[in-house]
Write an enzyme that holds these catalytic residues in place. Sequence first.
Site, short mmCIF file in Angstrom:
data_model
loop_
_atom_site.label_atom_id
_atom_site.label_comp_id
_atom_site.label_asym_id
_atom_site.label_seq_id
_atom_site.Cartn_x
_atom_site.Cartn_y
_atom_site.Cartn_z
CB THR A 1 94.18 46.98 12.37
OG1 THR A 1 94.44 48.32 11.87
CG2 THR A 1 92.69 46.76 12.49
CE1 TYR B 1 99.91 51.84 13.43
CE2 TYR B 1 97.65 51.07 13.17
CZ TYR B 1 98.58 51.87 13.81
OH TYR B 1 98.17 52.71 14.83
CD GLN C 1 95.10 57.06 18.09
OE1 GLN C 1 96.28 57.19 17.82
NE2 GLN C 1 94.39 56.02 17.71
#
Length: 260
Positions: free
Chosen positions: A20, A59, A195
Amino acid sequence: MKTMKLGKTGIDISRIGLGTWSIGGGSAWGGDHELQTVVDTIREAPKLGVNLIDTAPGYNFGNSEKILGKALEGMKREDVVIITKCGVTWDQEMKGDLFNKVNGIQLYKNLNSESVKKEIVESLERLGTDYVDVYMTHWQATEGTEYYVPIQKTMDVLNELKAQGKIKAIGAANVDIHQIEEYLKWAGTEYIYVQAGYLADQPRATQIIEDMIAEGTLRDLTFEWGNMLAKVDLDHPFKEPDERLVQLFRDNYSMEKNGN
């Protein structure tokens, strides 16, 4: 959609996740999108077998989390596995190491206990949930700076949040191989979700990981890599890491590919 277990948690996650990064809008994240379109996109994902959703406060200053929270109002919480993050803030009082500056707003890197505890409360509020499935450190502290926090101290607070039921699993993003070693050192029996896109770009990572596997020091990891672009190029959808590195992960640890 193929699924896999999220480490030792017993949680089933899809091998492709919904990122997202762009959904929250903002000039630095590809521009704004029609709200209903992005909400519908999130709600459609589990119907197609994609239950893993990755977000972060960083974000567009929490807007990605707010939109995900909006989408969750029309969903069953147990149908999705949510990853969110800590360590990138815009708290002008608490501050931290200087990071990016977006639209005149200074972002900081801060992984101290007070900041992380404040962040999880704010994330849960924006998401409209009482827990997140994976809580990741977004960017790592910089050694030698005023606001440097050793990974040991960061793991202390993350384990505390896990014990309180606010998070189910711990993760780390934008790490180098030595930071992974440090996270594992202080993880105890905890599971670490990594990640790995940044890691895969490091020339010596493959050899170091081989050495760690041989020594038995690399364990309890799920690695993820993917694409942070708003739209995926179907001709070249993912930047693939070194194939030898990928095979090491496949042979020894669980992996997933995520669209974030």
